[in-house]
Design a protein around this motif. Structure first.
Motif, PDB file in Angstrom:
ATOM      1  N   ILE A  21       0.851  -1.190   0.000  1.00 46.92           N
ATOM      2  CA  ILE A  21       0.000   0.000   0.000  1.00 46.92           C
ATOM      3  C   ILE A  21       0.889   1.243   0.000  1.00 46.92           C
ATOM      4  O   ILE A  21       1.929   1.282   0.647  1.00 46.92           O
ATOM      5  CB  ILE A  21      -0.919   0.019   1.248  1.00 46.92           C
ATOM      6  N   LEU A  22       0.479   2.261  -0.724  1.00 48.09           N
ATOM      7  CA  LEU A  22       1.232   3.503  -0.789  1.00 48.09           C
ATOM      8  C   LEU A  22       0.469   4.629  -0.092  1.00 48.09           C
ATOM      9  O   LEU A  22      -0.756   4.721  -0.190  1.00 48.09           O
ATOM     10  CB  LEU A  22       1.495   3.896  -2.248  1.00 48.09           C
ATOM     11  N   ARG A  23       1.195   5.479   0.613  1.00 45.68           N
ATOM     12  CA  ARG A  23       0.615   6.643   1.270  1.00 45.68           C
ATOM     13  C   ARG A  23       0.943   7.882   0.447  1.00 45.68           C
ATOM     14  O   ARG A  23       2.102   8.111   0.086  1.00 45.68           O
ATOM     15  CB  ARG A  23       1.171   6.804   2.679  1.00 45.68           C
ATOM     16  N   MET A  24      -0.061   8.689   0.143  1.00 49.41           N
ATOM     17  CA  MET A  24       0.154   9.898  -0.639  1.00 49.41           C
ATOM     18  C   MET A  24      -0.182  11.120   0.222  1.00 49.41           C
ATOM     19  O   MET A  24      -1.261  11.219   0.796  1.00 49.41           O
ATOM     20  CB  MET A  24      -0.702   9.901  -1.905  1.00 49.41           C
ATOM     21  N   ILE A  25       0.780  12.036   0.340  1.00 41.37           N
ATOM     22  CA  ILE A  25       0.604  13.268   1.106  1.00 41.37           C
ATOM     23  C   ILE A  25       0.653  14.438   0.139  1.00 41.37           C
ATOM     24  O   ILE A  25       1.559  14.531  -0.688  1.00 41.37           O
ATOM     25  CB  ILE A  25       1.704  13.418   2.167  1.00 41.37           C
ATOM     26  N   GLY A  26      -0.307  15.332   0.244  1.00 38.59           N
ATOM     27  CA  GLY A  26      -0.376  16.456  -0.668  1.00 38.59           C
ATOM     28  C   GLY A  26      -0.371  17.790   0.063  1.00 38.59           C
ATOM     29  O   GLY A  26      -0.864  17.898   1.185  1.00 38.59           O
ATOM     30  N   VAL A  27       0.239  18.811  -0.559  1.00 44.09           N
ATOM     31  CA  VAL A  27       0.257  20.167  -0.036  1.00 44.09           C
ATOM     32  C   VAL A  27      -0.249  21.097  -1.136  1.00 44.09           C
ATOM     33  O   VAL A  27       0.236  21.042  -2.271  1.00 44.09           O
ATOM     34  CB  VAL A  27       1.669  20.606   0.400  1.00 44.09           C
ATOM     35  N   ALA A  28      -1.229  21.945  -0.789  1.00 42.43           N
ATOM     36  CA  ALA A  28      -1.819  22.856  -1.772  1.00 42.43           C
ATOM     37  C   ALA A  28      -1.454  24.292  -1.429  1.00 42.43           C
ATOM     38  O   ALA A  28      -1.362  24.669  -0.255  1.00 42.43           O
ATOM     39  CB  ALA A  28      -3.337  22.685  -1.802  1.00 42.43           C
ATOM     40  N   PHE A  29      -1.235  25.109  -2.465  1.00 43.44           N
ATOM     41  CA  PHE A  29      -0.857  26.513  -2.293  1.00 43.44           C
ATOM     42  C   PHE A  29      -1.794  27.400  -3.108  1.00 43.44           C
ATOM     43  O   PHE A  29      -2.126  27.084  -4.259  1.00 43.44           O
ATOM     44  CB  PHE A  29       0.586  26.743  -2.763  1.00 43.44           C
ATOM     45  N   PRO A  30      -2.231  28.530  -2.527  1.00 42.12           N
ATOM     46  CA  PRO A  30      -3.100  29.458  -3.274  1.00 42.12           C
ATOM     47  C   PRO A  30      -2.426  30.042  -4.502  1.00 42.12           C
ATOM     48  O   PRO A  30      -3.083  30.330  -5.513  1.00 42.12           O
ATOM     49  CB  PRO A  30      -3.404  30.553  -2.241  1.00 42.12           C
ATOM     50  N   GLY A  31      -1.086  30.222  -4.418  1.00 39.46           N
ATOM     51  CA  GLY A  31      -0.391  30.811  -5.554  1.00 39.46           C
ATOM     52  C   GLY A  31       1.079  30.450  -5.573  1.00 39.46           C
ATOM     53  O   GLY A  31       1.596  29.772  -4.665  1.00 39.46           O
ATOM     54  N   ALA A  32       1.796  30.912  -6.604  1.00 41.25           N
ATOM     55  CA  ALA A  32       3.203  30.558  -6.776  1.00 41.25           C
ATOM     56  C   ALA A  32       4.082  31.123  -5.664  1.00 41.25           C
ATOM     57  O   ALA A  32       5.049  30.482  -5.228  1.00 41.25           O
ATOM     58  CB  ALA A  32       3.687  31.050  -8.143  1.00 41.25           C
ATOM     59  N   LYS A  33       3.761  32.332  -5.177  1.00 44.58           N
ATOM     60  CA  LYS A  33       4.568  32.925  -4.108  1.00 44.58           C
ATOM     61  C   LYS A  33       4.494  32.121  -2.819  1.00 44.58           C
ATOM     62  O   LYS A  33       5.483  31.966  -2.101  1.00 44.58           O
ATOM     63  CB  LYS A  33       4.105  34.362  -3.855  1.00 44.58           C
ATOM     64  N   ASP A  34       3.313  31.589  -2.535  1.00 44.73           N
ATOM     65  CA  ASP A  34       3.144  30.763  -1.333  1.00 44.73           C
ATOM     66  C   ASP A  34       3.964  29.485  -1.441  1.00 44.73           C
ATOM     67  O   ASP A  34       4.581  29.037  -0.475  1.00 44.73           O
ATOM     68  CB  ASP A  34       1.665  30.416  -1.147  1.00 44.73           C
ATOM     69  N   GLN A  35       3.976  28.882  -2.640  1.00 45.68           N
ATOM     70  CA  GLN A  35       4.769  27.684  -2.846  1.00 45.68           C
ATOM     71  C   GLN A  35       6.254  27.986  -2.706  1.00 45.68           C
ATOM     72  O   GLN A  35       7.008  27.220  -2.095  1.00 45.68           O
ATOM     73  CB  GLN A  35       4.492  27.091  -4.230  1.00 45.68           C
TER      74      GLN A  35
END
Length: 313
Positions: A21-35
């Motif tokens: 089984i694989l665990r997937m963790i995601g991070v979301a950013f409102p815009g490029a500067k936040d990333q």
């Protein structure tokens, strides 16, 4: 919206092998500067990784001869011993007495201990000095008269503040009140919570919050009774481990019997008995289980049935 994902394998509880089984963790950013800001912070965190610092400054290292145990080099040992001495000096009023009858004249009695503990962590769960198989856990207890309690609490709070200030740490105080299941007189609980703990926090002068019903439950320990009866016993109270993992670890360690205690057993003052072969013998009162263990010990028989009714009554 920009997203980054990380994928890692999963090890199921009770099994050292990969599950597929694989665990997937995601991070979301409102815009490029936040990333971009997040990536900068991640790089800074990597540069402060204590494992890299420990290697670069020759403080400690790890080796497969004893996975999960830190080997301190001279510089690291000096830092470790200095920190230990500092804590002990702050505990200058702590006294370590041999066990014997006590007098009220000895109160308050302050006991501190720096004990080495071992935990059978899977190799994939190890993480430098933050997740180890061998580590030091300091512990302290104060025995005092009711009229000494508030002053002792203030002394502990002042001690924490003085140590944290040296290292530039911040902390937050929470007053955890009694849980739904508790032992003792509710009047005494009210006295301890309102007149001692709350009063001490107010006198302390730092900010604090109320944390209702999160107080730890301390009842008679199902471990001290066994040891007093002359049996070798251990307890696995790791809150981060599942019941199946605890049972599996006990089976691998070849414990003859396992006493599982949950909320129901605690309320009924019973233990759920299992053998190292995995056989479930059901709930028994602690007294019944102790009588059965004594008979097994006295007869020195391998063929005695733990679940035999006439031996339990």
């Amino acid at each position: 919206m920009l997203c980054l994902f990380q994928i890692s394998p999963v090890t199921l509880p009770g099994s050292p092998e990969l599950s597929g089984i694989l665990r997937m963790i995601g991070v979301a950013f409102p815009g490029a500067k936040d990333q971009e800001q997040w990536e900068i912070e991640q790089e800074e965190a990597k540069s402060k990784d204590h494992r890299k610092i420990g290697k670069a400054q020759e403080l400690f290292f790890f080796h497969e001869v004893s996975p999960g145990s830190a080997f301190f080099l001279p510089k690291g040992a000096h830092i470790y011993n200095t920190l230990t001495d500092f804590i002990k000096q702050e505990f200058y009023v702590s006294l370590m007495f041999k066990q014997h009858p006590r007098s009220w004249r000895e109160l308050p009695l302050r006991l501190a201990d720096f004990g080495a503990l071992h935990r059978n962590e899977y190799s994939r769960a190890l993480g430098g000095l933050t997740r180890m198989r061998r580590f030091c856990q300091d512990d302290a207890h104060i025995f005092c008269a009711p009229e000494q309690l508030e002053q002792e609490i203030l002394g502990c709070l002042d001690f924490i503040r003085s140590v944290y200030q040296v290292f530039g740490f911040s902390f937050q105080c929470l007053l955890s009140t009694r849980p739904s299941s508790f032992l003792g007189d509710s009047v005494l609980w009210d006295l301890a919570e309102e007149q001692h703990l709350e009063s001490s926090l107010k006198s302390f002068g730092e900010q604090w919050k109320l944390n209702p019903k999160d107080g730890a439950f301390y009842g008679p320990k199902v471990l001290h009774i066994l040891k007093e009866a002359g049996f070798i016993a251990d307890i696995d109270d790791d809150v981060g481990s599942t019941l199946n993992k605890k049972i599996r670890n006990a089976q691998l360690a070849q414990y003859n019997y396992m006493f599982v205690v949950g909320d129901k057993e605690r309320e009924r003052k019973t233990v759920n008995v299992r053998t190292r072969c995995g056989k479930q013998l059901g709930q028994k009162s602690l007294e019944e289980a102790l009588n059965r263990l004594r008979e097994i010990r006295e007869t020195r028989s391998r063929d005695v049935d733990f679940d035999k009714e006439q031996a339990l009554h």
